[in-house]
Design a protein around this motif. Sequence first.
Motif, PDB file in Angstrom:
ATOM      1  N   ARG A 174      12.579  -5.588 -46.711  1.00 19.97           N
ATOM      2  CA  ARG A 174      13.389  -5.402 -45.604  1.00 19.97           C
ATOM      3  C   ARG A 174      12.490  -5.320 -44.394  1.00 19.97           C
ATOM      4  NH1 ARG A 174      16.213  -0.060 -44.843  1.00 19.97           N
ATOM      5  NH2 ARG A 174      14.186   0.468 -44.263  1.00 19.97           N
ATOM      6  N   ASN A 175      11.521  -4.244 -44.163  1.00 12.67           N
ATOM      7  CA  ASN A 175      10.870  -3.853 -43.090  1.00 12.67           C
ATOM      8  C   ASN A 175       9.981  -5.367 -42.721  1.00 12.67           C
ATOM      9  OD1 ASN A 175      12.002  -1.509 -43.441  1.00 12.67           O
ATOM     10  ND2 ASN A 175      10.041  -0.432 -43.785  1.00 12.67           N
ATOM     11  N   LEU A 176       9.212  -5.580 -43.721  1.00 12.91           N
ATOM     12  CA  LEU A 176       8.147  -7.135 -43.501  1.00 12.91           C
ATOM     13  C   LEU A 176       9.392  -7.853 -43.067  1.00 12.91           C
ATOM     14  CD1 LEU A 176       5.663  -8.170 -43.521  1.00 12.91           C
ATOM     15  CD2 LEU A 176       5.962  -8.777 -45.821  1.00 12.91           C
ATOM     16  N   ARG A 177      10.437  -8.325 -43.602  1.00  7.85           N
ATOM     17  CA  ARG A 177      11.262  -9.483 -43.002  1.00  7.85           C
ATOM     18  C   ARG A 177      11.431  -9.306 -41.647  1.00  7.85           C
ATOM     19  NH1 ARG A 177      14.862  -8.969 -46.957  1.00  7.85           N
ATOM     20  NH2 ARG A 177      16.332  -7.672 -45.876  1.00  7.85           N
ATOM     21  N   ILE A 178      11.873  -8.241 -41.282  1.00  8.75           N
ATOM     22  CA  ILE A 178      12.265  -7.806 -39.837  1.00  8.75           C
ATOM     23  C   ILE A 178      11.298  -8.283 -38.947  1.00  8.75           C
ATOM     24  CG2 ILE A 178      13.160  -5.960 -38.203  1.00  8.75           C
ATOM     25  CD1 ILE A 178      14.702  -4.811 -40.393  1.00  8.75           C
ATOM     26  N   PHE A 179      10.110  -7.596 -39.270  1.00 11.93           N
ATOM     27  CA  PHE A 179       8.856  -7.778 -38.418  1.00 11.93           C
ATOM     28  C   PHE A 179       8.606  -9.248 -38.140  1.00 11.93           C
ATOM     29  CE2 PHE A 179       6.919  -3.308 -39.527  1.00 11.93           C
ATOM     30  CZ  PHE A 179       7.081  -2.894 -38.096  1.00 11.93           C
ATOM     31  N   GLU A 180       8.483 -10.132 -39.512  1.00 11.57           N
ATOM     32  CA  GLU A 180       8.440 -11.334 -39.134  1.00 11.57           C
ATOM     33  C   GLU A 180       9.611 -12.312 -38.574  1.00 11.57           C
ATOM     34  OE1 GLU A 180       7.100 -12.559 -43.212  1.00 11.57           O
ATOM     35  OE2 GLU A 180       4.933 -12.066 -42.426  1.00 11.57           O
ATOM     36  N   GLY A 181      10.691 -11.731 -38.771  1.00 16.02           N
ATOM     37  CA  GLY A 181      11.806 -12.272 -38.128  1.00 16.02           C
ATOM     38  C   GLY A 181      11.562 -12.163 -36.480  1.00 16.02           C
ATOM     39  N   LEU A 182      11.024 -10.948 -35.868  1.00 12.29           N
ATOM     40  CA  LEU A 182      10.815 -10.805 -34.750  1.00 12.29           C
ATOM     41  C   LEU A 182       9.538 -11.590 -34.085  1.00 12.29           C
ATOM     42  CD1 LEU A 182      10.843  -6.803 -34.561  1.00 12.29           C
ATOM     43  CD2 LEU A 182      12.477  -8.038 -33.402  1.00 12.29           C
ATOM     44  N   LEU A 183       8.542 -11.795 -35.097  1.00 13.90           N
ATOM     45  CA  LEU A 183       7.488 -12.598 -34.466  1.00 13.90           C
ATOM     46  C   LEU A 183       7.850 -14.022 -34.481  1.00 13.90           C
ATOM     47  CD1 LEU A 183       4.628 -10.762 -36.563  1.00 13.90           C
ATOM     48  CD2 LEU A 183       4.777 -10.739 -34.091  1.00 13.90           C
ATOM     49  N   SER A 184       8.750 -14.515 -35.377  1.00 12.70           N
ATOM     50  CA  SER A 184       9.114 -15.968 -35.435  1.00 12.70           C
ATOM     51  C   SER A 184       9.859 -16.344 -34.070  1.00 12.70           C
ATOM     52  CB  SER A 184      10.056 -16.165 -36.670  1.00 12.70           C
ATOM     53  OG  SER A 184      11.020 -15.364 -36.690  1.00 12.70           O
ATOM     54  N   LYS A 185      10.561 -15.380 -33.541  1.00 16.56           N
ATOM     55  CA  LYS A 185      11.147 -15.308 -32.246  1.00 16.56           C
ATOM     56  C   LYS A 185      10.581 -15.324 -30.879  1.00 16.56           C
ATOM     57  CE  LYS A 185      15.455 -13.808 -34.502  1.00 16.56           C
ATOM     58  NZ  LYS A 185      16.508 -12.687 -34.702  1.00 16.56           N
ATOM     59  N   GLY A 186       9.101 -15.050 -31.198  1.00 14.83           N
ATOM     60  CA  GLY A 186       8.224 -14.869 -30.135  1.00 14.83           C
ATOM     61  C   GLY A 186       8.117 -13.524 -29.516  1.00 14.83           C
ATOM     62  N   ALA A 187       8.656 -12.359 -30.254  1.00 14.14           N
ATOM     63  CA  ALA A 187       8.584 -11.083 -29.887  1.00 14.14           C
ATOM     64  C   ALA A 187       7.125 -10.686 -29.762  1.00 14.14           C
ATOM     65  CB  ALA A 187       9.408 -10.183 -30.537  1.00 14.14           C
ATOM     66  N   VAL A 188       6.894  -9.817 -28.818  1.00 18.62           N
ATOM     67  CA  VAL A 188       5.465  -9.288 -28.712  1.00 18.62           C
ATOM     68  C   VAL A 188       5.686  -7.648 -29.355  1.00 18.62           C
ATOM     69  CG1 VAL A 188       3.658  -8.323 -27.436  1.00 18.62           C
ATOM     70  CG2 VAL A 188       4.784 -10.674 -26.710  1.00 18.62           C
ATOM     71  N   LEU A 189       5.124  -7.392 -30.628  1.00 12.25           N
ATOM     72  CA  LEU A 189       5.068  -6.149 -31.026  1.00 12.25           C
ATOM     73  C   LEU A 189       4.472  -4.808 -30.134  1.00 12.25           C
ATOM     74  CD1 LEU A 189       4.526  -6.890 -34.753  1.00 12.25           C
ATOM     75  CD2 LEU A 189       6.772  -6.863 -33.430  1.00 12.25           C
ATOM     76  N   SER A 190       4.998  -3.906 -30.001  1.00 14.84           N
ATOM     77  CA  SER A 190       4.409  -2.721 -29.436  1.00 14.84           C
ATOM     78  C   SER A 190       3.317  -2.161 -30.292  1.00 14.84           C
ATOM     79  CB  SER A 190       5.285  -1.528 -29.373  1.00 14.84           C
ATOM     80  OG  SER A 190       5.563  -1.114 -30.359  1.00 14.84           O
ATOM     81  N   PRO A 191       2.083  -1.478 -29.623  1.00 13.19           N
ATOM     82  CA  PRO A 191       1.058  -0.828 -30.551  1.00 13.19           C
ATOM     83  C   PRO A 191       1.680  -0.308 -31.830  1.00 13.19           C
ATOM     84  CG  PRO A 191       0.609  -0.677 -28.258  1.00 13.19           C
ATOM     85  CD  PRO A 191       2.025  -1.178 -28.261  1.00 13.19           C
ATOM     86  N   ARG A 192       2.568   0.336 -31.644  1.00 12.99           N
ATOM     87  CA  ARG A 192       3.391   1.240 -33.052  1.00 12.99           C
ATOM     88  C   ARG A 192       3.694   0.341 -33.651  1.00 12.99           C
ATOM     89  NH1 ARG A 192       7.809   3.813 -34.573  1.00 12.99           N
ATOM     90  NH2 ARG A 192       7.425   5.667 -35.559  1.00 12.99           N
TER      91      ARG A 192
END
Length: 360
Positions: A174-192
Amino acid sequence: MCTVSLCMIVKNEEAVLARCLDSVKDLVDEIVIVDTGSTDATRAIASRYTDKVYNFTWVDDFSAARNASFSHAEMDYCLWLDADDLLLPSDREGFRALKAALGHDVDVVMMRYHTAFDDAGTPTFSYYRERLVRNHPHWRWEGAIHEAIVPHGKVIWSEVAVTHRKEGPGDSDRNLRIFEGLLSKGAVLSPRERFYYGRELYYHGRYEKAAAVLSAFWESGQGWVENRIDSCMVLSRCLRALGREEEALEALLRSMTCGVPRAELCCDIGQWWLDRGDYRCAAFWYQLALDAPRDDRSGAFVLPDCHGYIPALQLCVCWYHLGERDKAAAFNDLAEQFKPNSPQCRYNRAFFAAQGDAAH
């Protein structure tokens, strides 16, 4: 006395929800449950405890769901729990006393969170979380995954612990899926988020990608100090899995630019030397782990065994190989003080006793 709203988000938690609510129902003044799409008996169970059960369309964002639960709270403070959390009897009494003494000027109460245990039920992984938060729009969750509320204002620390008792495997992807979903939408991850993304990649055995993400996180110079230290340890494990042994040690050593080395870090360095048969160097680092200060309130992920049992047991191994049997036996005795029911300590004790008998 201050009043408390228990705020929960749930989905398909029929196996554990009643256990959680039974442990806390008489300690709080209202229960708010936000369901994110259960298909089992979760809603029916929740309805036995409260009429404040709400639907929330899941959008791969834990902060959005938790903030929705907080928005329905009407008491002075919000307490959050997951369905597989509970308060043990001793902590129930501690929470009751905490609530009675809680002043209206407190913004955040940090409480212990025990999430892993040995066979005797002793916590082996523990850290503090922002557990009780003033009910005000100013205090809201941030981050789609590994969400948090940054503690500030008047913060107090409590020894009351929430115990995490997970049942079943859950959704490990689940967690990895959410992260990669965010990245696929062009989201910029915070440092944390970048740190936690790298850690999820490591958990999934994607060591090259994890190493790249964690290295970039470190080199950015951003992020909370404890996440930076942890990133070095996780990066080192990735590099070891890739056979890049010298780089793995370098990753551990660079974390010392963040301050006094943590016991967990020293144990990892000790293991690096132990794996090479350099028992004197390994003993140096395990002794450093044994002597390292433990500060549970630093916000770090604390492994209690790294502050006692593990370094003592490994010092037993090191000194035995260095030919100092009495010193090795003494460290085994010390390890057994930290963990009286340790099978390894019992084995070592019998081994040393047999050697002594053979010598006579």
